[in-house]
Design a protein around this motif. Structure first.
Motif, PDB file in Angstrom:
ATOM      1  N   GLY A   1       1.812  -3.358  11.871  1.00 22.25           N
ATOM      2  CA  GLY A   1       0.718  -4.352  11.408  1.00 22.25           C
ATOM      3  C   GLY A   1      -0.552  -3.401  11.661  1.00 22.25           C
ATOM      4  O   GLY A   1      -0.744  -2.499  12.361  1.00 22.25           O
ATOM      5  N   GLU A   2      -1.483  -3.558  10.794  1.00 19.76           N
ATOM      6  CA  GLU A   2      -2.709  -3.073  10.819  1.00 19.76           C
ATOM      7  C   GLU A   2      -3.942  -3.776  10.987  1.00 19.76           C
ATOM      8  O   GLU A   2      -4.297  -4.821  10.201  1.00 19.76           O
ATOM      9  CB  GLU A   2      -3.109  -2.131   9.428  1.00 19.76           C
ATOM     10  N   PRO A   3      -4.572  -3.595  11.978  1.00 20.02           N
ATOM     11  CA  PRO A   3      -6.063  -4.274  12.243  1.00 20.02           C
ATOM     12  C   PRO A   3      -6.848  -3.552  11.264  1.00 20.02           C
ATOM     13  O   PRO A   3      -6.747  -2.273  10.958  1.00 20.02           O
ATOM     14  CB  PRO A   3      -6.251  -3.998  13.565  1.00 20.02           C
ATOM     15  N   VAL A   4      -8.102  -4.384  10.687  1.00 17.44           N
ATOM     16  CA  VAL A   4      -8.401  -5.695  11.149  1.00 17.44           C
ATOM     17  C   VAL A   4      -8.005  -6.477   9.920  1.00 17.44           C
ATOM     18  O   VAL A   4      -7.742  -7.856  10.299  1.00 17.44           O
ATOM     19  CB  VAL A   4     -10.148  -5.585  10.998  1.00 17.44           C
ATOM     20  N   PHE A   5      -8.171  -6.241   8.934  1.00 14.02           N
ATOM     21  CA  PHE A   5      -7.852  -7.252   7.528  1.00 14.02           C
ATOM     22  C   PHE A   5      -6.220  -7.191   7.234  1.00 14.02           C
ATOM     23  O   PHE A   5      -5.735  -8.210   6.763  1.00 14.02           O
ATOM     24  CB  PHE A   5      -8.784  -6.889   6.511  1.00 14.02           C
ATOM     25  N   ASP A   6      -5.592  -6.316   7.532  1.00 15.25           N
ATOM     26  CA  ASP A   6      -4.177  -6.390   7.045  1.00 15.25           C
ATOM     27  C   ASP A   6      -3.351  -6.388   8.505  1.00 15.25           C
ATOM     28  O   ASP A   6      -2.101  -5.882   8.469  1.00 15.25           O
ATOM     29  CB  ASP A   6      -3.727  -4.767   6.780  1.00 15.25           C
ATOM     30  N   LYS A   7      -3.471  -7.609   9.077  1.00 17.14           N
ATOM     31  CA  LYS A   7      -2.858  -8.028  10.236  1.00 17.14           C
ATOM     32  C   LYS A   7      -1.378  -8.592   9.894  1.00 17.14           C
ATOM     33  O   LYS A   7      -1.399  -8.633   8.507  1.00 17.14           O
ATOM     34  CB  LYS A   7      -3.756  -8.967  11.129  1.00 17.14           C
TER      35      LYS A   7
ATOM     36  N   LYS B   1       0.944  -1.424   0.115  1.00 15.96           N
ATOM     37  CA  LYS B   1      -0.029  -0.051   0.177  1.00 15.96           C
ATOM     38  C   LYS B   1       0.926   1.297  -0.157  1.00 15.96           C
ATOM     39  O   LYS B   1       0.559   2.019  -0.617  1.00 15.96           O
ATOM     40  CB  LYS B   1      -0.970  -0.166   1.148  1.00 15.96           C
TER      41      LYS B   1
ATOM     42  N   ALA C   1      -4.085 -17.067  -2.045  1.00 15.83           N
ATOM     43  CA  ALA C   1      -3.240 -16.130  -1.330  1.00 15.83           C
ATOM     44  C   ALA C   1      -4.314 -15.260  -0.709  1.00 15.83           C
ATOM     45  O   ALA C   1      -4.197 -14.909   0.567  1.00 15.83           O
ATOM     46  CB  ALA C   1      -2.462 -15.406  -2.202  1.00 15.83           C
TER      47      ALA C   1
ATOM     48  N   HIS D   1       0.275 -10.918  10.500  1.00 10.62           N
ATOM     49  CA  HIS D   1       0.384 -12.434   9.730  1.00 10.62           C
ATOM     50  C   HIS D   1      -0.326 -12.399   8.757  1.00 10.62           C
ATOM     51  O   HIS D   1      -0.220 -13.498   7.996  1.00 10.62           O
ATOM     52  CB  HIS D   1       0.175 -13.111  11.068  1.00 10.62           C
ATOM     53  N   ALA D   2      -1.355 -11.542   8.505  1.00 12.56           N
ATOM     54  CA  ALA D   2      -2.188 -11.945   7.344  1.00 12.56           C
ATOM     55  C   ALA D   2      -1.598 -11.434   6.269  1.00 12.56           C
ATOM     56  O   ALA D   2      -1.603 -12.193   5.096  1.00 12.56           O
ATOM     57  CB  ALA D   2      -3.655 -11.165   7.465  1.00 12.56           C
ATOM     58  N   GLU D   3      -1.055 -10.293   6.313  1.00 11.64           N
ATOM     59  CA  GLU D   3      -0.083  -9.964   5.055  1.00 11.64           C
ATOM     60  C   GLU D   3       0.905 -10.794   4.713  1.00 11.64           C
ATOM     61  O   GLU D   3       1.404 -11.398   3.662  1.00 11.64           O
ATOM     62  CB  GLU D   3       0.688  -8.534   5.394  1.00 11.64           C
TER      63      GLU D   3
ATOM     64  N   LYS E   1      -0.641 -13.932   3.102  1.00 15.01           N
ATOM     65  CA  LYS E   1      -0.650 -13.582   1.954  1.00 15.01           C
ATOM     66  C   LYS E   1       0.572 -13.493   0.694  1.00 15.01           C
ATOM     67  O   LYS E   1       0.596 -14.142  -0.333  1.00 15.01           O
ATOM     68  CB  LYS E   1      -1.526 -12.310   1.340  1.00 15.01           C
TER      69      LYS E   1
ATOM     70  N   LYS F   1      -4.955 -14.864   3.182  1.00 14.57           N
ATOM     71  CA  LYS F   1      -5.127 -13.520   3.769  1.00 14.57           C
ATOM     72  C   LYS F   1      -6.441 -13.471   4.683  1.00 14.57           C
ATOM     73  O   LYS F   1      -6.478 -12.954   5.596  1.00 14.57           O
ATOM     74  CB  LYS F   1      -4.930 -12.231   2.915  1.00 14.57           C
TER      75      LYS F   1
ATOM     76  N   THR G   1      -0.106  -4.403  22.380  1.00 17.90           N
ATOM     77  CA  THR G   1       0.387  -3.711  20.884  1.00 17.90           C
ATOM     78  C   THR G   1      -0.551  -2.686  20.562  1.00 17.90           C
ATOM     79  O   THR G   1      -0.094  -1.636  19.793  1.00 17.90           O
ATOM     80  CB  THR G   1       0.191  -4.867  19.866  1.00 17.90           C
ATOM     81  N   TYR G   2      -1.745  -2.786  20.822  1.00 18.20           N
ATOM     82  CA  TYR G   2      -2.631  -1.594  20.446  1.00 18.20           C
ATOM     83  C   TYR G   2      -2.147  -0.332  21.350  1.00 18.20           C
ATOM     84  O   TYR G   2      -1.952   0.857  20.681  1.00 18.20           O
ATOM     85  CB  TYR G   2      -4.067  -1.479  20.875  1.00 18.20           C
TER      86      TYR G   2
ATOM     87  N   LEU H   1      -6.375 -15.788   7.693  1.00 14.39           N
ATOM     88  CA  LEU H   1      -5.361 -15.360   8.819  1.00 14.39           C
ATOM     89  C   LEU H   1      -5.932 -13.670   9.599  1.00 14.39           C
ATOM     90  O   LEU H   1      -5.424 -13.552  10.474  1.00 14.39           O
ATOM     91  CB  LEU H   1      -4.044 -15.213   8.158  1.00 14.39           C
ATOM     92  N   SER H   2      -6.830 -13.296   8.697  1.00 13.74           N
ATOM     93  CA  SER H   2      -7.165 -11.908   9.395  1.00 13.74           C
ATOM     94  C   SER H   2      -8.361 -12.212  10.661  1.00 13.74           C
ATOM     95  O   SER H   2      -8.774 -11.250  11.390  1.00 13.74           O
ATOM     96  CB  SER H   2      -7.940 -10.913   8.417  1.00 13.74           C
TER      97      SER H   2
ATOM     98  N   ILE I   1      -0.400  -7.117  15.423  1.00 13.65           N
ATOM     99  CA  ILE I   1       0.475  -6.124  15.565  1.00 13.65           C
ATOM    100  C   ILE I   1       1.937  -6.713  16.266  1.00 13.65           C
ATOM    101  O   ILE I   1       1.550  -7.451  17.056  1.00 13.65           O
ATOM    102  CB  ILE I   1      -0.011  -5.096  16.458  1.00 13.65           C
TER     103      ILE I   1
ATOM    104  N   LYS J   1       1.138   0.769  19.685  1.00 12.77           N
ATOM    105  CA  LYS J   1       0.841   1.390  18.239  1.00 12.77           C
ATOM    106  C   LYS J   1       0.016   2.962  18.423  1.00 12.77           C
ATOM    107  O   LYS J   1       0.358   3.940  17.744  1.00 12.77           O
ATOM    108  CB  LYS J   1       0.026   0.495  17.617  1.00 12.77           C
TER     109      LYS J   1
ATOM    110  N   MET K   1      -5.795   2.406   9.170  1.00 17.81           N
ATOM    111  CA  MET K   1      -5.654   1.544   7.993  1.00 17.81           C
ATOM    112  C   MET K   1      -5.764  -0.114   8.196  1.00 17.81           C
ATOM    113  O   MET K   1      -5.610  -0.331   9.197  1.00 17.81           O
ATOM    114  CB  MET K   1      -4.380   1.748   7.332  1.00 17.81           C
ATOM    115  N   GLY K   2      -6.343  -0.689   7.200  1.00 19.66           N
ATOM    116  CA  GLY K   2      -6.399  -2.221   7.570  1.00 19.66           C
ATOM    117  C   GLY K   2      -7.928  -2.591   7.759  1.00 19.66           C
ATOM    118  O   GLY K   2      -8.180  -3.724   7.556  1.00 19.66           O
TER     119      GLY K   2
END
Lengths: 361, 361, 361, 361
Positions: free
Chosen positions: C221-227, C7, D230, C229-231, C234, D234, D109-110, D237-238, C287, D113, D1-2
């Protein structure tokens, strides 16, 4: 697709004119912004209908509710959802819009594109959607204020009545003191009378909103496609009824010679870099140069008028669209906070995007 | 960030004026487009320097090479990379640009944003980057041609010399027959002389490029933020030296009354829906309505002039920037294919985006 | 669509196995990264074929050329294009691939999706594309190194031969000392013999690559979908032949009780927060928490084997696909730098994305 | 983001566990999908707490409200906003979470961050957010159903209790007949007892959810980075508590030889292309091949347990986190509809993305 704006400070708006609610999710707003509810509400009030006799007489309180992303008065870095309930959802007679395509509205194009449309009050194409932008833009302003940026828009033209002074020669704070939002009280008075006369004819007229952003440091804006003025242009052109955008010298600048148009650099007594003129409108190569950013936005006469008009119905038969209901004879007074909101959304996004331009940042 | 455009038909450009090469990746072009190499090369030739004595005398062949995504004369659905080698990379004396900020160029803003810049010939901010857009735009045109869409731009104003006729009253194919790319031969002659006189003074002058897209069916464009004209506006404003954009009635439209400005619908003898006037510029609610799409783009006088100018160096000391080298006294003749290319990129993207607007598609 | 990743630190790859070249554009790399050409070339050499008798004997120099975005040894903040010419483009007999669908390859699915495919050597679906990722990943490593992050991958399983030790009990630097890239020399020797025996049978076998990232501070790391480990997941699953991804305790963790699995926090003698165990794999809530990030990637036995196989041709008739040419009997040794590259791309992007998480940053 | 997922069928979720509401905007859903409110509500009910004694005893009705994008029972092509009010917002004692970092939660972590966090019930990191995904996923299912695609998930492992049968040998419709959502009634009974015993200990245990998608035609999925598996990986894993993902032969496949692992093509009696085995999991080169798509998702034992645990407070002092409140001893039964929802979102997006893969579509 198309209901989102921004790459880091991102908004997604939703809602139709007569659905349950309209609203917006702001994603990417940094944590720690002081969430000033009163300010956001006051911005919404600047946009709402019924402010004077030259705006539509519809009554909408436009009170917003925050659903997420704010805790103990501050943003938390998570998505901020704000909604505004539509008050007037009672069943009404929309059969005239359902069956006919109003000239220069979006009725026909939505029907062709989607095969279906929520025709009540224009549905998604209604300018009511801009309330969601104003709420999000108010939050962007709160972020930008913390960065020293101030955005001020005002009405500079209505029909053929145009302000002759440049923004530097005006007291822009005067704009909020009259119903037209023109900073020159005398011209404002003429504009008011003219709009009112157009209203009485059941007609509408166009206008221009000018906007100035001060305090933007050099460095905001992303080459090549996401130039600061390209983002501003897209944002402004996405507002209902906008037909044109220009910044700095704009269309007038084409008549000039380069030797006159170029902005010479100098260093002022404080050691700051400035330019002697500002035909660049504060932007060079798509990146802010530290000068004021200014631009102008052209609004057409709105399509809703109180007169009968030739059109067709959805079977392709000739039809007469009747003028009824309530309308804004000239949108520019209410467009002022929308222009500011969109400018704030653009600048907030480019501010955050600039944070990764160098390794040492 | 900022060097990509599009959501489905996406391009990413790269390259500096005096680096090894410039180029573009096109992603999202459907498989099966006939890859007409000659056509793409001819579009590049319309943009290249040295076409007449009123354009810069730099010599660049601008021959492109395809690196990927094409097989047996057709696109394969995978990314198409095209590069153009920079021919003139020999070490030159750029010390004047390295040490000084040229007025109204991007030298200063790049330096502040990135802390470093490739100063040779303007680096990334050079209009040389637009060759990559023209290559990608030519491919977009090939896709659009298969969909029946044709895009034509032309010069409608240089300095104060403006075409008085609307596009409907001109033979636009005449534009390519003269060096100015103005479809009225007489006015073109006047423009040519004027530009040449400006060139002899070592100065530059602005102009306007107009553009018409025909054959766009109703339904393209995405509400709310990605309205067809908002995308067009952003794309045009992203071109070097552009200061303004308007479509349909544009800035002139603000003077009109709604009753005159509204475009009445009717059904023609073939059963097709049309509008009696087209102040909407072919776009209503951000979506094409089947009429011609037309817009105008304002270009400033380019900043490079052959005269000495006041400025500062990078230490903040006063400096005189000397005029030397080669320049375009007026960019609009060479901007015509760039405007077309960007319009093609916008339309190709919205064409593909529209494919998922309904379940039955 | 699909050839871009990231991104902010974004890459776009292009190129087919037997086209003119493969390559990558990196956009969003901050200005000021020291562009170490030798390092990038050395990373490419770790991936290239012909490194030992257990990798394919194809000869490709894989020398890369930089086309843009680098000036005087540093990145400039503009797009960095890197290309690798394909050396072996001479006309060859690909009729067996052109006419038949190789089992468990992408021949059939590309044909159905696009209606056309570049069948030479697998075209776009060839693992050759990963060289472009390695080049971009090397640049990401250079950026991350400046932030104190180090990424190390190694082979932990081949067929049924698995390392029994955890990464903490191994000297990971040993991995580069043998052809298998397994840090335990004894197990590496067994793996080598096993792979060689599989090679002699004209067959292939799968394996697992493990990876550790150290020095990642808490907060990426970005919650929620772009964690985070999710990135990572993928990115790893996007590598050719990958069938699975797990991090921290992974699939084994499902057997545990929460009381054993939870990682207790404590503060060490330096005042730093740590956890007593690390079943979380350095990531909590998506994160990073400051502990080592570790994960495992499962690779299937590659589909290209030197044996005859049942299949169909493109007319739907039964066909025998013959084993011929050169192949990797086990991809994991060459996959090690690819896994590292993708991890670097993920982390570089999340590093930059985190820069706008708070107003005070 | 995310907080967004998807490129055409896009969702943006918002909301915290104890804020006013959670919700989702779906953008890019084509017009004309029959909006089955009852179905969406029933999907939400499959996820909601309090379904049996092995799920958390919290009471949440999880009734959703549609705010936009639906008219006369169908989607209109505009954004669809759905919200679920949080019922239990009364002031509660969250001081234990506010001051301490719960092990293996996202508290720490929150805080690092964002510098601030909504600690009530986990805030944004709460699995409550997944209700919004289930609502959006239900809509994606409605779209996919019209395309012939069906998605079914079930519990295949709890702790060490694993189903030994493959999905083809099970009656998957049985899964919804028991509280564990395991399609083998006998194993389901054992799992239930085991989870209940873990619950009584105040502990938690992990598990695996398997999923099958049938009816996906060949051609969905985008090379290179957005391969179908992939994107699935993702998406899975999210989901909160997921530690691993594998598809087709997965981690077990690494032990096989290529000659056994390759899936031979053949044409069946109806002229359809199929493969004799399906180790590919229905995906080759990242694109669906028309076979069943299947994958497995590993969930850790959830971090919330009813036991005291070592940790630190936000001043870095040692602290004991007490077990209190209500918890899910094993999340997999309630995770089944979440896995299905995420799979539906992935497939809906790739379905629409595929619409522009060829010029003739």
């Amino acid at each position: 697709m198309g209901s989102t704006y921004g790459k880091i400070f991102k908004i997604a708006t939703f809602g139709e004119s007569h659905g349950a609610a309209i609203g917006v999710i702001v994603e990417g707003c940094p944590a720690g912004v002081i969430f000033n509810t009163d300010f956001i509400q006051s911005e919404l009030s600047r946009r709402k209908p019924g402010q004077s006799r030259i705006t539509t007489q519809r009554k909408e309180a436009d009170e917003f509710e925050v659903l997420s992303g704010v805790f103990e008065g501050k943003t938390t870095g998570t998505p901020i959802a704000m909604i505004i309930r539509n008050e007037d959802q009672r069943s009404k007679d929309y059969s005239h819009i359902a069956a006919q395509y109003r000239p220069s509205h979006a009725d026909y194009t939505y029907q062709v594109k989607y095969g279906v449309r929520d025709y009540r009050g224009g549905g998604r194409s209604s300018a009511r959607e801009t309330a969601a932008r104003v709420a999000a833009g108010a939050l962007a302003k709160l972020l930008l204020n913390q960065a020293g940026v101030k955005i001020t828009a005002y009405v500079s033209q209505v029909g053929t009545l145009a302000l002759s002074k440049a923004y530097q020669d005006l007291d822009l704070s005067e704009a909020e003191n009259n119903a037209v939002r023109c900073p020159d009280p005398e011209v404002a008075g003429q504009m008011f009378e003219y709009i009112d006369s157009v209203r009485k004819q059941g007609d509408s007229v166009g206008g221009i909103v000018s906007c100035v952003a001060t305090g933007v440091p050099a460095g905001w804006g992303e080459p090549v496609f996401d130039k600061l003025h390209a983002e501003l242009g897209k944002a402004m052109l996405s507002i209902n009824a906008v037909k044109g955008f220009e910044y700095g010298s704009g269309f007038e600048g084409v008549r000039m010679l380069g030797s006159a148009h170029n902005d010479a650099f100098f260093v002022d007594e404080n050691g700051s870099v400035h330019t002697r003129s500002n035909y660049s409108g504060g932007i060079q190569g798509g990146i802010s140069n530290g000068e004021d950013i200014y631009f102008r936005v052209a609004f057409k006469p709105v399509a809703t008028i109180m007169q009968d008009q030739e059109s067709i119905d959805q079977h392709g038969d000739a039809a007469v669209v009747q003028g009824k209901g309530r309308h804004d004879p000239c949108v520019v007074p209410r467009a002022v906070p929308i222009v500011e909101a969109m400018a704030a959304l653009v600048l907030a996004d480019l501010y955050l995007r600039n944070k990764s331009s160098r390794v040492d940042q």
